[in-house]
Design a protein around this motif. Sequence first.
Motif, PDB file in Angstrom:
ATOM      1  N   ARG A   1       0.845  -1.189   0.000  1.00  0.00           N
ATOM      2  CA  ARG A   1       0.000   0.000   0.000  1.00  0.00           C
ATOM      3  C   ARG A   1       0.881   1.239   0.000  1.00  0.00           C
ATOM      4  N   THR A   2       0.627   2.164  -0.923  1.00  0.00           N
ATOM      5  CA  THR A   2       1.372   3.407  -0.961  1.00  0.00           C
ATOM      6  C   THR A   2       0.745   4.381   0.035  1.00  0.00           C
ATOM      7  N   VAL A   3       1.594   4.946   0.889  1.00  0.00           N
ATOM      8  CA  VAL A   3       1.143   5.893   1.906  1.00  0.00           C
ATOM      9  C   VAL A   3       1.809   7.235   1.616  1.00  0.00           C
ATOM     10  N   TYR A   4       0.998   8.246   1.368  1.00  0.00           N
ATOM     11  CA  TYR A   4       1.504   9.593   1.121  1.00  0.00           C
ATOM     12  C   TYR A   4       1.456  10.344   2.448  1.00  0.00           C
ATOM     13  N   LEU A   5       2.614  10.773   2.910  1.00  0.00           N
ATOM     14  CA  LEU A   5       2.738  11.398   4.220  1.00  0.00           C
ATOM     15  C   LEU A   5       2.781  12.912   4.078  1.00  0.00           C
ATOM     16  N   ALA A   6       1.835  13.576   4.706  1.00  0.00           N
ATOM     17  CA  ALA A   6       1.753  15.039   4.650  1.00  0.00           C
ATOM     18  C   ALA A   6       2.974  15.665   5.292  1.00  0.00           C
ATOM     19  N   GLY A   7       3.277  16.887   4.870  1.00  0.00           N
ATOM     20  CA  GLY A   7       4.384  17.619   5.459  1.00  0.00           C
ATOM     21  C   GLY A   7       4.193  17.782   6.956  1.00  0.00           C
ATOM     22  N   GLN A   8       5.242  17.489   7.698  1.00  0.00           N
ATOM     23  CA  GLN A   8       5.213  17.589   9.152  1.00  0.00           C
ATOM     24  C   GLN A   8       6.249  18.615   9.593  1.00  0.00           C
ATOM     25  N   THR A   9       5.821  19.530  10.440  1.00  0.00           N
ATOM     26  CA  THR A   9       6.744  20.479  11.046  1.00  0.00           C
ATOM     27  C   THR A   9       7.020  20.025  12.476  1.00  0.00           C
ATOM     28  N   ALA A  10       7.723  20.843  13.214  1.00  0.00           N
ATOM     29  CA  ALA A  10       8.070  20.513  14.598  1.00  0.00           C
ATOM     30  C   ALA A  10       6.931  20.891  15.535  1.00  0.00           C
ATOM     31  N   MET A  11       5.734  20.565  15.165  1.00  0.00           N
ATOM     32  CA  MET A  11       4.547  20.918  15.925  1.00  0.00           C
ATOM     33  C   MET A  11       4.230  19.842  16.959  1.00  0.00           C
ATOM     34  N   ASP A  12       3.904  20.270  18.166  1.00  0.00           N
ATOM     35  CA  ASP A  12       3.494  19.308  19.180  1.00  0.00           C
ATOM     36  C   ASP A  12       1.996  19.037  19.045  1.00  0.00           C
ATOM     37  N   ALA A  13       1.456  18.178  19.914  1.00  0.00           N
ATOM     38  CA  ALA A  13       0.053  17.784  19.825  1.00  0.00           C
ATOM     39  C   ALA A  13      -0.903  18.957  20.039  1.00  0.00           C
ATOM     40  N   ASP A  14      -0.425  20.019  20.668  1.00  0.00           N
ATOM     41  CA  ASP A  14      -1.262  21.205  20.889  1.00  0.00           C
ATOM     42  C   ASP A  14      -1.169  22.206  19.743  1.00  0.00           C
ATOM     43  N   GLY A  15      -0.357  21.910  18.725  1.00  0.00           N
ATOM     44  CA  GLY A  15      -0.237  22.789  17.567  1.00  0.00           C
ATOM     45  C   GLY A  15       0.820  23.863  17.682  1.00  0.00           C
ATOM     46  N   ALA A  16       1.696  23.753  18.677  1.00  0.00           N
ATOM     47  CA  ALA A  16       2.764  24.738  18.857  1.00  0.00           C
ATOM     48  C   ALA A  16       4.081  24.191  18.306  1.00  0.00           C
ATOM     49  N   ILE A  17       4.857  25.063  17.658  1.00  0.00           N
ATOM     50  CA  ILE A  17       6.181  24.676  17.175  1.00  0.00           C
ATOM     51  C   ILE A  17       7.115  24.578  18.371  1.00  0.00           C
ATOM     52  N   VAL A  18       7.815  23.436  18.472  1.00  0.00           N
ATOM     53  CA  VAL A  18       8.764  23.236  19.565  1.00  0.00           C
ATOM     54  C   VAL A  18      10.165  23.628  19.113  1.00  0.00           C
ATOM     55  N   HIS A  19      10.981  24.024  20.036  1.00  0.00           N
ATOM     56  CA  HIS A  19      12.387  24.369  19.797  1.00  0.00           C
ATOM     57  C   HIS A  19      12.581  25.444  18.734  1.00  0.00           C
ATOM     58  N   PRO A  20      11.919  26.604  18.862  1.00  0.00           N
ATOM     59  CA  PRO A  20      12.147  27.682  17.891  1.00  0.00           C
ATOM     60  C   PRO A  20      13.637  28.016  17.804  1.00  0.00           C
ATOM     61  N   GLY A  21      14.136  28.154  16.586  1.00  0.00           N
ATOM     62  CA  GLY A  21      15.527  28.539  16.381  1.00  0.00           C
ATOM     63  C   GLY A  21      16.529  27.395  16.395  1.00  0.00           C
ATOM     64  N   ASP A  22      16.105  26.155  16.655  1.00  0.00           N
ATOM     65  CA  ASP A  22      17.026  25.016  16.717  1.00  0.00           C
ATOM     66  C   ASP A  22      16.692  24.030  15.604  1.00  0.00           C
ATOM     67  N   VAL A  23      17.440  24.103  14.508  1.00  0.00           N
ATOM     68  CA  VAL A  23      17.144  23.285  13.330  1.00  0.00           C
ATOM     69  C   VAL A  23      17.276  21.791  13.615  1.00  0.00           C
ATOM     70  N   VAL A  24      18.207  21.397  14.476  1.00  0.00           N
ATOM     71  CA  VAL A  24      18.395  19.971  14.769  1.00  0.00           C
ATOM     72  C   VAL A  24      17.186  19.422  15.520  1.00  0.00           C
ATOM     73  N   GLU A  25      16.765  20.105  16.570  1.00  0.00           N
ATOM     74  CA  GLU A  25      15.629  19.619  17.361  1.00  0.00           C
ATOM     75  C   GLU A  25      14.325  19.719  16.586  1.00  0.00           C
ATOM     76  N   GLN A  26      14.215  20.729  15.729  1.00  0.00           N
ATOM     77  CA  GLN A  26      13.024  20.796  14.874  1.00  0.00           C
ATOM     78  C   GLN A  26      13.024  19.631  13.881  1.00  0.00           C
ATOM     79  N   PHE A  27      14.190  19.311  13.307  1.00  0.00           N
ATOM     80  CA  PHE A  27      14.266  18.176  12.391  1.00  0.00           C
ATOM     81  C   PHE A  27      13.863  16.898  13.116  1.00  0.00           C
ATOM     82  N   ARG A  28      14.341  16.723  14.352  1.00  0.00           N
ATOM     83  CA  ARG A  28      13.993  15.531  15.141  1.00  0.00           C
ATOM     84  C   ARG A  28      12.474  15.422  15.278  1.00  0.00           C
ATOM     85  N   ARG A  29      11.831  16.520  15.652  1.00  0.00           N
ATOM     86  CA  ARG A  29      10.379  16.482  15.863  1.00  0.00           C
ATOM     87  C   ARG A  29       9.639  16.253  14.551  1.00  0.00           C
ATOM     88  N   CYS A  30      10.087  16.908  13.464  1.00  0.00           N
ATOM     89  CA  CYS A  30       9.453  16.705  12.148  1.00  0.00           C
ATOM     90  C   CYS A  30       9.493  15.239  11.746  1.00  0.00           C
TER      91      CYS A  30
END
Length: 144
Positions: free
Chosen positions: A26-55
């Motif tokens: 089955r082909t699964v198309y995965l929507a773009g994910q940002t470093a957003m937590d379950a509440d819709g807030a971006i975590v680790h503003p300004g830290d590309v490594v930690e944002q990449f981890r969360r994405c």
Amino acid sequence: MNEYLNPTELAKPSGFSHAVVAAPGRTVYLAGQTAMDADGAIVHPGDVVEQFRRCLANLLTALAAAGGGPEHVVSIRIYLTDVGEYRRRAREIGAVWKQLMGTVYPAAAGIGVAGLWDDDAMVEVEGVAVVPGTGNDGASSRAA
């Protein structure tokens, strides 16, 4: 099992494969994910490594809902608001990749962009996976 192709006529890839032949499934198309937590807030503003981890973790969470894992990812696109910072921190980002994806290296693209939907987002990751099996595996879904 997916087949990863890296022809000797092309430059040796680092962190990706030039081509992937996906196994049946089955082909699964995965929507773009940002470093957003379950509440819709971006975590680790300004830290590309930690944002990449969360994405990437968010992407794998979406994939798990479809019954897949890192080994099923065949293509990935990484959108970056600061390509230079991503390059400077490439070793750290590579360590995050290995922690979450192991040695799976799908076809990939890194794309510099002027901005993302959320002003604090520095990275967005989207992808395609091929998960073995057919039909509905009972995974829960939620309408947008």
